[in-house]
Scaffold this active site. Structure first.
Site, PDB file in Angstrom:
ATOM      1  N   ILE A  35      55.145  60.704 136.846  1.00  9.43           N
ATOM      2  CA  ILE A  35      56.468  61.248 136.525  1.00  9.43           C
ATOM      3  C   ILE A  35      57.228  60.356 135.541  1.00  9.43           C
ATOM      4  O   ILE A  35      58.256  60.756 135.011  1.00  9.43           O
ATOM      5  CB  ILE A  35      57.324  61.511 137.789  1.00  9.43           C
ATOM      6  CG1 ILE A  35      57.610  60.239 138.557  1.00  9.43           C
ATOM      7  CG2 ILE A  35      56.667  62.576 138.659  1.00  9.43           C
ATOM      8  CD1 ILE A  35      58.646  60.415 139.664  1.00  9.43           C
ATOM      9  N   VAL A  99      53.277  49.919 142.001  1.00 12.31           N
ATOM     10  CA  VAL A  99      53.014  50.598 143.273  1.00 12.31           C
ATOM     11  C   VAL A  99      51.757  49.960 143.842  1.00 12.31           C
ATOM     12  O   VAL A  99      50.712  49.953 143.190  1.00 12.31           O
ATOM     13  CB  VAL A  99      52.828  52.119 143.098  1.00 12.31           C
ATOM     14  CG1 VAL A  99      52.491  52.771 144.434  1.00 12.31           C
ATOM     15  CG2 VAL A  99      54.074  52.749 142.486  1.00 12.31           C
ATOM     16  N   HIS A 103      45.272  52.521 142.100  1.00  9.75           N
ATOM     17  CA  HIS A 103      45.319  53.738 141.294  1.00  9.75           C
ATOM     18  C   HIS A 103      44.902  53.423 139.865  1.00  9.75           C
ATOM     19  O   HIS A 103      44.991  52.281 139.417  1.00  9.75           O
ATOM     20  CB  HIS A 103      46.703  54.393 141.325  1.00  9.75           C
ATOM     21  CG  HIS A 103      47.823  53.527 140.814  1.00  9.75           C
ATOM     22  ND1 HIS A 103      48.341  52.480 141.534  1.00  9.75           N
ATOM     23  CD2 HIS A 103      48.527  53.574 139.663  1.00  9.75           C
ATOM     24  CE1 HIS A 103      49.313  51.910 140.846  1.00  9.75           C
ATOM     25  NE2 HIS A 103      49.446  52.556 139.698  1.00  9.75           N
TER      26      HIS A 103
END
Length: 139
Positions: A35, A99, A103
């Site tokens: 996002i 984060v 990922h």
């Protein structure tokens, strides 16, 4: 290195507590649009197995996830026709990780278009949904 915290934002997304622009999901990975993209079509490939990053990940999980990263890079290339595709992965805050759930970033590169800064500039939800559909269709 700190221990894995299951309450990180990706952990919450994986549990369905926070919405995301999903591109693909199965029992191994969750793929969503970033996002705060660095480029149009920037997506994230997130293993469902908990680990903070590459440094503590189970090698068997990594072996299963990398083919997904390749498959998604190919789908981005087909769907959005960028001039190139960059794959990135960060380990710990000094390296750029924001984060703390493993990922992989798949970032389309368009010649002459500079990349945005990591984690800045929220994208339009309608555009993200459209990109997610296009990439999913290319899978």
């Amino acid at each position: 290195m700190s221990a894995y915290d299951p309450d990180n934002i990706f952990g919450k997304i994986l549990r369905g507590e926070i919405p995301a622009h999903k591109v693909f999901e199965d029992d191994q990975v969750f793929v969503m649009m970033d996002i705060f993209p660095q480029a149009k079509g920037h997506l994230l490939v997130i293993p469902k197995a908990p680990s903070r990053n590459l440094l503590d990940a189970d090698p068997a999980v990594l072996a299963r996830v990398i083919p997904y990263v390749q498959k998604l890079a190919r789908a981005v290339h087909e769907a959005l026709q960028p001039d190139g595709v960059r794959v990135m992965q960060f380990n710990e805050a000094p390296a750029g990780q924001s984060v703390f759930h493993l990922h992989f970033h798949v970032i389309p590169i368009y010649e002459g278009v500079p990349l945005g800064r990591h984690g800045e500039g929220r994208a339009d939800d309608g555009e993200l949904a459209e990109q997610a559909r296009a990439i999913a269709a290319a899978l």
